[in-house]
Design a protein around this motif. Structure first.
Motif, mmCIF file in Angstrom:
data_model
loop_
_atom_site.group_PDB
_atom_site.id
_atom_site.type_symbol
_atom_site.label_atom_id
_atom_site.label_comp_id
_atom_site.label_asym_id
_atom_site.label_seq_id
_atom_site.Cartn_x
_atom_site.Cartn_y
_atom_site.Cartn_z
ATOM 1 N N THR A 56 0.888 -1.158 0.000
ATOM 2 C CA THR A 56 0.000 0.000 0.000
ATOM 3 C C THR A 56 0.932 1.216 0.000
ATOM 4 O OG1 THR A 56 -0.140 0.467 2.376
ATOM 5 C CG2 THR A 56 -1.574 -1.296 1.525
ATOM 6 N N PRO A 57 0.398 2.424 -0.020
ATOM 7 C CA PRO A 57 1.299 3.577 0.068
ATOM 8 C C PRO A 57 2.112 3.615 1.367
ATOM 9 C CG PRO A 57 -0.818 4.257 -0.808
ATOM 10 C CD PRO A 57 -0.972 2.827 -0.357
ATOM 11 N N GLN A 58 1.632 2.915 2.428
ATOM 12 C CA GLN A 58 2.326 2.967 3.722
ATOM 13 C C GLN A 58 2.776 1.618 4.264
ATOM 14 O OE1 GLN A 58 -1.281 4.215 4.122
ATOM 15 N NE2 GLN A 58 -1.012 6.169 5.121
ATOM 16 N N GLU A 59 2.305 0.516 3.683
ATOM 17 C CA GLU A 59 2.609 -0.797 4.234
ATOM 18 C C GLU A 59 3.128 -1.767 3.192
ATOM 19 O OE1 GLU A 59 -0.830 0.827 6.726
ATOM 20 O OE2 GLU A 59 -0.920 0.114 4.672
ATOM 21 N N VAL A 60 3.804 -2.795 3.708
ATOM 22 C CA VAL A 60 4.234 -3.924 2.885
ATOM 23 C C VAL A 60 3.760 -5.203 3.559
ATOM 24 C CG1 VAL A 60 6.220 -2.769 1.870
ATOM 25 C CG2 VAL A 60 6.498 -3.988 4.023
ATOM 26 N N LEU A 61 3.444 -6.203 2.748
ATOM 27 C CA LEU A 61 2.991 -7.494 3.268
ATOM 28 C C LEU A 61 3.854 -8.586 2.663
ATOM 29 C CD1 LEU A 61 0.364 -5.503 3.044
ATOM 30 C CD2 LEU A 61 -0.849 -7.564 3.705
ATOM 31 N N PHE A 62 4.317 -9.508 3.511
ATOM 32 C CA PHE A 62 5.215 -10.564 3.067
ATOM 33 C C PHE A 62 5.114 -11.747 4.016
ATOM 34 C CE2 PHE A 62 7.414 -7.671 5.878
ATOM 35 C CZ PHE A 62 8.118 -8.495 6.745
ATOM 36 N N ALA A 63 5.605 -12.902 3.571
ATOM 37 C CA ALA A 63 5.683 -14.087 4.422
ATOM 38 C C ALA A 63 7.039 -14.059 5.119
ATOM 39 C CB ALA A 63 5.549 -15.353 3.584
ATOM 40 N N SER A 64 7.056 -14.516 6.378
ATOM 41 C CA SER A 64 8.304 -14.471 7.132
ATOM 42 C C SER A 64 8.456 -15.686 8.029
ATOM 43 C CB SER A 64 8.343 -13.208 7.992
ATOM 44 O OG SER A 64 9.538 -13.175 8.748
ATOM 45 N N GLY A 65 9.704 -16.077 8.200
ATOM 46 C CA GLY A 65 10.049 -17.128 9.142
ATOM 47 C C GLY A 65 10.797 -16.576 10.345
ATOM 48 N N LEU A 66 10.944 -15.249 10.407
ATOM 49 C CA LEU A 66 11.656 -14.622 11.521
ATOM 50 C C LEU A 66 10.801 -14.651 12.790
ATOM 51 C CD1 LEU A 66 13.150 -11.407 9.858
ATOM 52 C CD2 LEU A 66 14.383 -13.449 10.597
ATOM 53 N N PRO A 67 11.441 -14.619 13.943
ATOM 54 C CA PRO A 67 10.696 -14.540 15.202
ATOM 55 C C PRO A 67 10.222 -13.105 15.437
ATOM 56 C CG PRO A 67 13.042 -14.576 15.668
ATOM 57 C CD PRO A 67 12.883 -14.734 14.174
ATOM 58 N N LEU A 68 9.145 -12.718 14.768
ATOM 59 C CA LEU A 68 8.628 -11.355 14.857
ATOM 60 C C LEU A 68 7.393 -11.310 15.741
ATOM 61 C CD1 LEU A 68 8.875 -10.406 11.073
ATOM 62 C CD2 LEU A 68 10.412 -9.678 12.918
ATOM 63 N N ASP A 69 7.114 -10.125 16.261
ATOM 64 C CA ASP A 69 5.920 -9.914 17.071
ATOM 65 C C ASP A 69 5.363 -8.530 16.744
ATOM 66 O OD1 ASP A 69 3.914 -10.420 18.885
ATOM 67 O OD2 ASP A 69 5.243 -10.673 20.600
ATOM 68 N N PHE A 70 4.130 -8.279 17.180
ATOM 69 C CA PHE A 70 3.515 -6.983 16.948
ATOM 70 C C PHE A 70 4.403 -5.880 17.507
ATOM 71 C CE2 PHE A 70 -0.076 -9.878 16.892
ATOM 72 C CZ PHE A 70 -0.673 -9.506 15.706
ATOM 73 N N GLU A 71 4.489 -4.792 16.783
ATOM 74 C CA GLU A 71 5.251 -3.600 17.134
ATOM 75 C C GLU A 71 6.762 -3.764 17.008
ATOM 76 O OE1 GLU A 71 3.871 -1.807 20.761
ATOM 77 O OE2 GLU A 71 1.827 -1.688 20.018
ATOM 78 N N ASP A 72 7.263 -4.948 16.603
ATOM 79 C CA ASP A 72 8.698 -5.079 16.327
ATOM 80 C C ASP A 72 9.044 -4.159 15.170
ATOM 81 O OD1 ASP A 72 9.161 -6.959 18.275
ATOM 82 O OD2 ASP A 72 9.370 -8.657 16.898
ATOM 83 N N LYS A 73 10.267 -3.678 15.173
ATOM 84 C CA LYS A 73 10.753 -2.860 14.066
ATOM 85 C C LYS A 73 11.662 -3.706 13.197
ATOM 86 C CE LYS A 73 10.154 1.431 16.451
ATOM 87 N NZ LYS A 73 10.746 2.417 17.312
ATOM 88 N N ILE A 74 11.535 -3.489 11.883
ATOM 89 C CA ILE A 74 12.346 -4.221 10.916
ATOM 90 C C ILE A 74 12.971 -3.242 9.939
ATOM 91 C CG2 ILE A 74 11.016 -6.374 11.055
ATOM 92 C CD1 ILE A 74 9.600 -5.482 8.443
#
Length: 116
Positions: A56-74
């Motif tokens: 979107t103009p502000q977001e990206v969507l992708f599949a991940s195998g990383l140990p991520l959680d809500f509000e994590d920064k990437i």
């Protein structure tokens, strides 16, 4: 072995497509990137290669195998350096062992391909 890779990619795409339904402005894209989880206190930083499947103009969507959680920064980087920005996880969806992630840019990305 090739069939497993194709099946896995299909499952990842399906999982991300399911999450994209919650982002009405999302358009399909295929942008290979390096995703790095930002360490809060300087320790080891996990990273992986991924493909942005929707944007979107502000977001990206992708599949991940990383140990991520809500509000994590990437950090998102493409191979030619035209995309090198930080984003924050705003949504995740788990489906049959796959994880779809939506991340919102932390600042304007002037050369992002999707505009309003």
């Amino acid at each position: 072995m090739v069939k497993q890779t194709v099946a896995s990619l299909s499952a990842d795409e399906s999982c991300v497509a399911r999450l994209a339904r919650f982002f009405p402005e999302a358009v399909p894209v295929r942008i290979p990137v390096r995703v790095t989880r930002m360490a809060a206190h300087g320790g080891a930083v996990p990273a992986e290669n991924a493909v942005i499947q929707f944007g979107t103009p502000q977001e990206v969507l992708f599949a991940s195998g990383l140990p991520l959680d809500f509000e994590d920064k990437i950090r998102l980087e493409n191979s030619d350096g035209s995309l090198d920005t930080e984003a924050q996880i705003v949504a995740m969806q788990f489906h049959r062992g796959n994880t779809a992630v939506a991340a919102r840019f932390l600042k304007d990305v002037t050369n992002w391909i999707i505009k309003r």
